[in-house]
Design a protein around this motif. Structure first.
Motif, PDB file in Angstrom:
ATOM      1  N   GLN A 183      29.987  63.200  62.440  1.00  0.00           N
ATOM      2  CA  GLN A 183      29.794  62.290  61.419  1.00  0.00           C
ATOM      3  C   GLN A 183      30.345  61.227  61.449  1.00  0.00           C
ATOM      4  N   MET A 184      31.551  61.030  62.152  1.00  0.00           N
ATOM      5  CA  MET A 184      32.060  59.708  62.571  1.00  0.00           C
ATOM      6  C   MET A 184      31.199  59.019  63.453  1.00  0.00           C
ATOM      7  N   VAL A 185      30.736  59.493  64.682  1.00  0.00           N
ATOM      8  CA  VAL A 185      29.721  58.895  65.628  1.00  0.00           C
ATOM      9  C   VAL A 185      28.439  58.439  64.899  1.00  0.00           C
ATOM     10  N   GLU A 186      27.888  59.286  64.012  1.00  0.00           N
ATOM     11  CA  GLU A 186      26.702  58.770  63.351  1.00  0.00           C
ATOM     12  C   GLU A 186      26.929  57.473  62.440  1.00  0.00           C
TER      13      GLU A 186
ATOM     14  N   CYS B  33      40.123  59.620  61.045  1.00  0.00           N
ATOM     15  CA  CYS B  33      38.952  60.231  60.294  1.00  0.00           C
ATOM     16  C   CYS B  33      40.011  61.551  59.432  1.00  0.00           C
ATOM     17  N   VAL B  34      39.981  61.245  57.968  1.00  0.00           N
ATOM     18  CA  VAL B  34      40.718  62.296  57.232  1.00  0.00           C
ATOM     19  C   VAL B  34      39.806  63.397  56.213  1.00  0.00           C
TER      20      VAL B  34
ATOM     21  N   SER C 263      36.228  73.482  65.821  1.00  0.00           N
ATOM     22  CA  SER C 263      34.825  73.584  65.012  1.00  0.00           C
ATOM     23  C   SER C 263      34.806  72.401  63.954  1.00  0.00           C
ATOM     24  N   ILE C 264      35.636  72.146  63.043  1.00  0.00           N
ATOM     25  CA  ILE C 264      35.947  71.351  61.958  1.00  0.00           C
ATOM     26  C   ILE C 264      35.948  69.917  62.692  1.00  0.00           C
ATOM     27  N   ARG C 265      36.837  69.923  63.644  1.00  0.00           N
ATOM     28  CA  ARG C 265      36.870  68.409  64.271  1.00  0.00           C
ATOM     29  C   ARG C 265      35.791  67.871  64.924  1.00  0.00           C
ATOM     30  N   ASP C 266      35.097  68.947  65.497  1.00  0.00           N
ATOM     31  CA  ASP C 266      33.687  68.506  65.985  1.00  0.00           C
ATOM     32  C   ASP C 266      32.700  68.213  65.222  1.00  0.00           C
TER      33      ASP C 266
END
Length: 227
Positions: free
Chosen positions: A15-18, A74-75, A7-10
Motif C-alpha cells: 500500500q505504501m508503494v502504491e 508506516c503505522v 504478511s502484514i508488513r508485506d
C-alpha cells in the motif's frame, strides 16, 4: 519478524508503494525491515518529536539516524481509537503552528512523509518561517477506549539480534555504542521479573496479555489487509 507479522508488513509495504510510486522525493524501493510495537493505555503517550535527526540547515545526519533517508514511516493501528497530533515547530523545537489532529482508528494506516519533517520555509500567519512538522500521541485518555497498539514499520540501515524474551540487545553480537548502552539501561528499568518466570511490563499488562491482545487484533484485521 514472525511469519504473521511479515504478511502484514508485506501488505502495508504494498500500500505504501502504491501511494508514493509517483513521488520522486520518496525512496520506496527499500524493504520495511523493522517493526516497533508501541502500546498506548490511559494517558501514556509520546511527546512532541520527529523521527529523523537533521542538521540546522535541514540535512539528514547519517551518524544520528538508523532509518534510511527519504523513506516513509508506516503505522498500522489496532485496538481502540486515539489521536495523532501534528504541528509546525522551529529548529529550536518551539511550536509555531496550529495543532492538527488526525483520528487513528482500528485498522487504519498512517504514512509519515519524509518531507514533513524537513526544515523548509513555510508561510505561517502571513510570515515566512523556517519550520518542520513534529508529532505526538496522547494515548487513549479522554476517550472510551482502554488500549491501542501502533505497529511502526520502517526501513533501517542496519539490523542487530535481540533476545526474543526480553527484547534486549545481544551484547556479544555487536559493539555497543555508549548511547546504545545508556538506552538499554533505561529500558531495563521498565522491565521487571515477576515470580522469576513471567515478565511484567510497567504498564501493568503482562507480556502474555499483550501477546494475546495482539493475536486477537491480528485476526480482526487479517481479512481487511491480506485479502
Amino acid at each position: 519478524m514472525p511469519p504473521s507479522l511479515l504478511s502484514i508488513r508485506d501488505a502495508v509495504q504494498k500500500q505504501m508503494v502504491e501511494s508514493f510510486q509517483n513521488d520522486q522525493s520518496v525512496n520506496h524501493s527499500v524493504t520495511l525491515n523493522t517493526c516497533e510495537v508501541i502500546c498506548y493505555y490511559g494517558d501514556k503517550g509520546i511527546p512532541w518529536h520527529r523521527d529523523i535527526t537533521r542538521s540546522r540547515d535541514g540535512k539528514y545526519i547519517h551518524a544520528s539516524n538508523s532509518q534510511v533517508e527519504s523513506t516513509v514511516v508506516c503505522v498500522l493501528v489496532i485496538g481502540d481509537s486515539r489521536q495523532l497530533m501534528m504541528a509546525l515547530h522551529n529548529f529550536a523545537g518551539k511550536k509555531v503552528g496550529h495543532i492538527q489532529k488526525i483520528e487513528l482508528n482500528h485498522g487504519s494506516i498512517f504514512f509519515l512523509h519524509p518531507n514533513d519533517e524537513m526544515d523548509v520555509m513555510r508561510v505561517i500567519s502571513g510570515r515566512n518561517v523556517r519550520s518542520h512538522y513534529r508529532h505526538r500521541s496522547m494515548g487513549v485518555s479522554g476517550t472510551s477506549g482502554e488500549f491501542s497498539i501502533g505497529f511502526v514499520f520502517r526501513a533501517c540501515k542496519t539490523l542487530h539480534r535481540v533476545n526474543r524474551n526480553s527484547g534486549m540487545f545481544i551484547y556479544d553480537d555487536l559493539k555497543m555504542s555508549e548511547t546504545a548502552l545508556k538506552c538499554n539501561k533505561i529500558l531495563d528499568t521498565f522491565i521487571t521479573e515477576k515470580d522469576g518466570t513471567q515478565t511484567r511490563i510497567v504498564s501493568g499488562f503482562t507480556r502474555e496479555e499483550v501477546q494475546n491482545f495482539m493475536k486477537e487484533m491480528f485476526c480482526q484485521i487479517r481479512d481487511k489487509y491480506l485479502s
